[in-house]
Design a protein around this motif. Sequence first.
Motif, PDB file in Angstrom:
ATOM      1  N   SER A 245       0.807  -1.263   0.082  1.00 41.81           N
ATOM      2  CA  SER A 245       0.104  -0.051   0.013  1.00 41.81           C
ATOM      3  C   SER A 245       0.719   1.406  -0.202  1.00 41.81           C
ATOM      4  O   SER A 245       1.929   1.289   0.598  1.00 41.81           O
ATOM      5  CB  SER A 245      -0.934  -0.038   1.120  1.00 41.81           C
ATOM      6  OG  SER A 245      -1.533   1.463   1.369  1.00 41.81           O
ATOM      7  N   ALA A 246       0.493   2.406  -0.890  1.00 39.68           N
ATOM      8  CA  ALA A 246       1.162   3.433  -0.879  1.00 39.68           C
ATOM      9  C   ALA A 246       1.331   4.417   0.433  1.00 39.68           C
ATOM     10  O   ALA A 246       2.099   5.269   0.851  1.00 39.68           O
ATOM     11  CB  ALA A 246       0.728   4.235  -2.055  1.00 39.68           C
ATOM     12  N   THR A 247       0.229   4.183   1.262  1.00 41.05           N
ATOM     13  CA  THR A 247       0.179   4.817   2.574  1.00 41.05           C
ATOM     14  C   THR A 247      -0.320   3.796   3.494  1.00 41.05           C
ATOM     15  O   THR A 247      -1.112   2.743   3.383  1.00 41.05           O
ATOM     16  CB  THR A 247      -0.672   5.938   2.593  1.00 41.05           C
ATOM     17  OG1 THR A 247      -2.152   5.679   2.294  1.00 41.05           O
ATOM     18  CG2 THR A 247      -0.302   6.929   1.231  1.00 41.05           C
ATOM     19  N   ASP A 248      -0.057   4.218   5.073  1.00 41.94           N
ATOM     20  CA  ASP A 248      -0.544   3.247   5.980  1.00 41.94           C
ATOM     21  C   ASP A 248      -1.900   3.352   6.293  1.00 41.94           C
ATOM     22  O   ASP A 248      -2.583   2.157   6.674  1.00 41.94           O
ATOM     23  CB  ASP A 248       0.229   3.948   7.327  1.00 41.94           C
ATOM     24  CG  ASP A 248       1.810   3.612   7.410  1.00 41.94           C
ATOM     25  OD1 ASP A 248       2.220   2.808   6.560  1.00 41.94           O
ATOM     26  OD2 ASP A 248       2.261   4.110   8.443  1.00 41.94           O
ATOM     27  N   GLU A 249      -2.576   4.414   6.086  1.00 45.50           N
ATOM     28  CA  GLU A 249      -4.050   4.454   6.251  1.00 45.50           C
ATOM     29  C   GLU A 249      -4.756   3.639   5.315  1.00 45.50           C
ATOM     30  O   GLU A 249      -5.719   2.685   5.745  1.00 45.50           O
ATOM     31  CB  GLU A 249      -4.719   5.874   5.989  1.00 45.50           C
ATOM     32  CG  GLU A 249      -6.076   5.964   6.491  1.00 45.50           C
ATOM     33  CD  GLU A 249      -6.648   7.356   6.320  1.00 45.50           C
ATOM     34  OE1 GLU A 249      -7.772   7.590   6.454  1.00 45.50           O
ATOM     35  OE2 GLU A 249      -5.729   8.383   6.681  1.00 45.50           O
ATOM     36  N   MET A 250      -4.289   3.421   4.039  1.00 42.43           N
ATOM     37  CA  MET A 250      -4.790   2.616   3.073  1.00 42.43           C
ATOM     38  C   MET A 250      -4.613   0.989   3.489  1.00 42.43           C
ATOM     39  O   MET A 250      -5.229   0.077   3.409  1.00 42.43           O
ATOM     40  CB  MET A 250      -4.561   2.942   1.749  1.00 42.43           C
ATOM     41  CG  MET A 250      -5.024   4.111   1.099  1.00 42.43           C
ATOM     42  SD  MET A 250      -4.904   4.155  -0.803  1.00 42.43           S
ATOM     43  CE  MET A 250      -3.358   4.267  -0.897  1.00 42.43           C
ATOM     44  N   ALA A 251      -3.287   0.837   4.008  1.00 41.49           N
ATOM     45  CA  ALA A 251      -2.785  -0.196   4.592  1.00 41.49           C
ATOM     46  C   ALA A 251      -3.724  -0.888   5.446  1.00 41.49           C
ATOM     47  O   ALA A 251      -3.969  -2.162   5.590  1.00 41.49           O
ATOM     48  CB  ALA A 251      -1.420  -0.484   4.964  1.00 41.49           C
ATOM     49  N   ILE A 252      -3.918  -0.034   6.465  1.00 41.22           N
ATOM     50  CA  ILE A 252      -4.998  -0.651   7.702  1.00 41.22           C
ATOM     51  C   ILE A 252      -6.351  -0.872   7.253  1.00 41.22           C
ATOM     52  O   ILE A 252      -6.818  -1.753   7.704  1.00 41.22           O
ATOM     53  CB  ILE A 252      -5.065   0.674   8.856  1.00 41.22           C
ATOM     54  CG1 ILE A 252      -3.776   0.921   9.303  1.00 41.22           C
ATOM     55  CG2 ILE A 252      -6.131   0.383   9.691  1.00 41.22           C
ATOM     56  CD1 ILE A 252      -3.487   2.066  10.051  1.00 41.22           C
TER      57      ILE A 252
END
Length: 335
Positions: A245-252
Amino acid sequence: MTVTIYDVAREAGVSMATVSRVVNNNPNVKPQTRKKVFEAIERLGYRPNAVARGLASKKTTTVGVVIPDISNSIFAEVARGIEDIANMYHYNIILCNADKKKEKEIRVINTLLEKQVDGLLFMGGVVTDEHIQAFRTSSVPVVLCGTKDENHTMPSVDIDHEKAAFDAVTVLIENGHRDIAMISGTLQDPANGFARYQGYKRALETAGIPVRDEYVRIGNYRYESSVDAVNYFLELSPRPTAIFSATDEMAIGAIHTIQDNGLRVPQDIAVISVDNIRMASMVRPMLTTVAQPMYDIGAVSMRLLTKLMNKESTDNMQVILPHELINRNSVAAKS
């Protein structure tokens, strides 16, 4: 009624010039006189007029900061770094939210320049020709914070986003994964979008793994967009065994969506990303991620700006800070 410098001078029994010297920390004032002036200021509740002082000195000791999304926690740490260094060098901050909209960014930039700020920090995404034109017509220094312009003409402080993504995807490959999907930001974004996609692509190509278009979905950096992306990935055959994921928020969001579909992270699908926001260590399993030094990005940007505002010499106008892999629990070897 507003207390003026004249009132303080009369109360302390000194000239207005003496009060001005005390207020501006001029050393050429006797300690006894300085004490009388400060006592008068305290009794009267006098506050120096910053606007008037700015007109006289042609400096407002104020820095404008354009932030893309004030609700995104990652920018809070950047702002903290900016604020700490600004306080150290006796500058005040005007923080403006621009909602990641080019028109609003340009408007905010021009508004801050009209307010006679001494310098400008821009934390945007895409730095367009319109941005560059606004910066070049500015009579004060501008530093790009956490981003850079395409031609590297503006002073900037950032990480190597392409290398950060490459390192993250390489972790998945080293754990035996070959079916690796990506939730990307918009490819028009040079950092979180295009550069991180390029890092993902280069890691696969370096390992001899084909880049599959169906394994890439474009998100908007927010939790909700990753839900749609993961639900799409789960319908594919073969299903990805890992997601970058390009960012942590999307990864979560990806972790939760995988779990909501009755699968396990990392046993069924591994997840890795870039940023290292506070929530990365709060989600379960804790998120493996490549950390951006967000506080340092803010602090170094502000320090570079102070050098430019004070016409100090600087060797490096495009600063690249190191990133760091934070191993947690969301990546495991492919079974």
